[in-house]
Enzyme design. Structure first.
Site, PDB file in Angstrom:
ATOM      1  N   GLU A  21       0.847  -1.196   0.000  1.00 27.11           N
ATOM      2  CA  GLU A  21       0.000   0.000   0.000  1.00 27.11           C
ATOM      3  C   GLU A  21       0.881   1.244   0.000  1.00 27.11           C
ATOM      4  O   GLU A  21       1.881   1.320   0.717  1.00 27.11           O
ATOM      5  CB  GLU A  21      -0.909   0.034   1.228  1.00 27.11           C
ATOM      6  N   PRO A  25       1.866  11.481  -1.482  1.00 23.84           N
ATOM      7  CA  PRO A  25       2.680  12.424  -0.704  1.00 23.84           C
ATOM      8  C   PRO A  25       2.141  13.853  -0.827  1.00 23.84           C
ATOM      9  O   PRO A  25       1.349  14.163  -1.721  1.00 23.84           O
ATOM     10  CB  PRO A  25       4.065  12.303  -1.340  1.00 23.84           C
ATOM     11  N   GLN A 184      -7.570  -4.202   8.578  1.00 21.16           N
ATOM     12  CA  GLN A 184      -6.802  -3.196   9.293  1.00 21.16           C
ATOM     13  C   GLN A 184      -5.524  -3.861   9.824  1.00 21.16           C
ATOM     14  O   GLN A 184      -5.462  -5.075   9.989  1.00 21.16           O
ATOM     15  CB  GLN A 184      -7.658  -2.672  10.457  1.00 21.16           C
TER      16      GLN A 184
END
Length: 629
Positions: A21, A25, A184
């Site tokens: 993943e 930026p 998660q």
């Protein structure tokens, strides 16, 4: 390719796979640095990557751009995150349209986090309340084009800790059309495996991909664990606390802890690992190395073709390319992105005839002037220039203006000959050794499916001083097995090839398939590459101040030297191509004025006067128009 199909293939073969993943930026330089990192991490062999969506869609355009670059330029199967946060239907439609145009076929549908200026999550007018609604909408609009993933929470999420409710929500998302689940991050592997069992008991049968967060530093480890509310086993805390101020030691111990967790996951039959890289490579690479999932030399473990395939829209069937862009994959994709069809089979004349103009696609040397001067120095003689090429060949430099990537292992067997050529003033841009029927699984030369054999002709592309070109052409004329193209910046073009058609320089033979010829040399492509090659050199010259010796030297080479490619058509001959060049040498390589060739009336007068049987000149513009559409 759909992620569910990749996961199914992994389950069928029993071979573990992994994915990465990345997130957009905040700065332009950060984006470029991430593209470079994604390019390098491609060679680790991820099954896919995913790119996150900024909270509130604030980075929507950048996410879409990154998906397009990853998919089309880097050839990375990309999954685009898409959230409901601050996203009315029109924004959802726009994002899906951009993903479709990029060739992306995978979406991770999320509700998303609330924007930073809002305490609780709220749906916008005309938007979606839940991820399941987004899943249904994507399915309704695009049918089966997109494979849709959804999120799973083994330890709860920010606004919901009730596992029964979360499990029901997960079941609804899968029933709506979700075909795989990405979890998660977590560190408690026993809890994760127990949660997987509960999912299966609830009738959730789609693949579950565990989210793995490598450990970069102790502070980041603690911060991210608190942010995600995940339980950290006491064993981990005891191992990391004593060394928390030593980042290198934390990475090393963290690598062992995370790898141990991954081994337990793999041992339980879950064969896909999804790494939250945080846009960094080292810690993820360390874990993969510990698991034995990467090659020892960092090269791709498998290659469908000798060059990196683009996964852009309509490009997945492309299986032929000119060799000239061997080290400039990005610019080839950019200059051909508007083609309505891409060459396959044997690069017939039905191919699209036009390469995009350089300026239209921003084809230029990357990096600032200061960065490039720091990288390549300030050459003042031809010897200085040649030494830059030699440093690249010795792996002291990671790039040249004509090569985006470091020297490959393929060049090792001819590296001494390449170094010798540069010492004699013949500047090598691209090369490949002859290969006579090595297995397609060979770690250096292999490509394509197992059980096949691959071949290639020796190829060499060099910048040659005009004073040597007549002698070189004469030498080539004496060997009927050698063909060449030579062209100057101003278009003085010579060749001894019998036609403008393609010459296959790489091919493979595989069970149950026709012969595959993925790399070729041909006239139109070479003349298109010529403009690009001289442009990169000119850009390099312009990094240096006006009137500086370095600028004058490099510009003189670009303005007057010839770009020459040579093919030795006997693939049994490993070093025959170098015999043609034996003894050729530029004189006075240490003389600061030796390569500066004066202009006459503002124009350089071509030096090539040799005319041979079998060699002819061609006007490059005319050659480009003679190929049928």
């Amino acid at each position: 390719m759909h992620i569910k199909d990749k996961l199914a293939e992994s389950a069928r073969t029993g071979k573990p796979t992994f994915s990465f993943e990345f997130f957009p930026p905040k700065t332009a330089q950060g984006v470029q640095n991430l593209y470079d990192r994604m390019d390098r991490m491609h060679d680790l062999g991820p099954a896919f990557i995913d790119i996150t969506w900024g909270a509130g869609g604030t980075l929507a355009s950048l996410t879409c751009e990154m998906v397009n670059i990853a998919q089309t330029v880097h050839g990375l199967e990309t999954c685009m995150h898409l959230t409901c946060t601050d996203m009315e239907t029109q924004k959802i439609d726009d994002a899906l349209k951009e993903a479709y145009k990029a060739g992306c076929t995978n979406i991770l549908a999320l509700r998303g986090d609330p924007p930073r200026d809002k305490e609780k999550w709220q749906a916008v007018d005309g938007g979606f309340h839940y991820a399941r609604d987004l899943v249904r909408y994507i399915k309704k609009q695009y049918g089966d084009h997109f494979d849709i993933g959804v999120a799973g929470y083994p330890e709860g999420c920010d606004d919901q800790q009730d596992q029964e409710i979360l499990m029901e929500h997960l079941k609804e998302k899968v029933d709506a059309g979700g075909t795989f689940i990405v979890t998660q991050m977590f560190y408690d592997v026993d809890n994760f495996l127990s949660w997987v069992d509960k999912c299966r008991a609830r009738g959730i049968t789609v693949p579950i991909v565990p989210g793995i967060m490598p450990i970069q530093t102790h502070a980041a480890f603690i911060r991210r664990a608190k942010w995600s509310n995940c339980h950290v086993p006491e064993k981990w805390m005891k191992a990391l606390e004593p060394i928390k101020n030593d980042d290198a030691a934390v990475r090393e111990v963290g690598k062992d802890l995370v790898a141990e967790m991954c081994k337990k996951i793999l041992g339980a039959g879950i064969l896909q690992l999804h790494f939250y890289t945080m846009n960094l490579a080292q810690s993820t690479r360390m874990v993969l190395d510990e698991l034995g999932l990467t090659s020892k030399d960092g090269t791709p473990t498998t290659k469908a073709l000798p060059w990196r395939q683009s996964l852009g829209l309509n490009r997945r069937e492309e299986d032929v390319r000119p060799i000239f862009w061997k080290n400039r994959n990005k610019t080839y994709v950019a200059r051909t992105q508007d083609w309505d069809e891409f060459p396959n089979g044997r690069w017939g004349d039905s191919r699209s005839p036009a390469f995009g103009e350089l300026d239209a696609y921003g084809i230029a040397l990357k990096g600032t002037n200061e960065q490039n001067i720091k990288l390549w120095g300030k050459p003042e003689t031809l010897r200085d220039v040649a030494n830059i090429f030699i440093r690249f060949l010795n792996k002291e430099l990671q790039s040249l203006p004509w090569s985006e990537s470091p020297l490959t292992s393929e060049a090792e067997e001819i590296r001494p000959e390449l170094i010798d050529l540069n010492k004699r003033g013949l500047l090598t841009l691209t090369s490949q050794p002859a290969v006579n029927g090595v297995k397609s699984t060979d770690p250096v030369h292999g490509w394509g499916p197992p059980g096949g054999y691959v071949y290639q002709k020796a190829y060499l592309e060099v910048l040659v001083s005009p004073e040597l070109v007549p002698d070189l052409i004469e030498r080539i004329g004496k060997d009927p097995g050698v063909t060449f193209y030579a062209v100057s910046k101003n278009g003085d073009f010579r060749t001894n090839t019998p036609s403008a058609g393609p010459n296959a320089v790489t091919w493979g033979v595989f069970p149950g398939k026709e012969i595959v010829q993925p790399t070729i040399v041909e006239t139109v492509s070479f003349l298109a590459w010529k403009d690009e090659a001289f442009r990169f050199g000119t850009d390099w010259a312009d990094c240096h101040p006006p009137q500086s010796r370095s600028r004058e030297l490099i510009k003189s080479i670009m303005d007057h030297w010839y770009l020459v490619n040579i093919v030795h058509n006997d693939f049994h001959s490993t070093h025959g191509i170098f015999d043609v060049l034996k003894g050729l040498e530029v004189k006075e390589m240490d003389d600061p004025s030796a390569t500066i060739i004066p202009y006459q009336n503002g124009h350089h007068q071509p030096h090539v006067t040799a005319q041979l049987d079998g060699a002819y000149t061609v006007d490059d513009k005319a050659a480009q128009t003679e190929v049928p559409n």
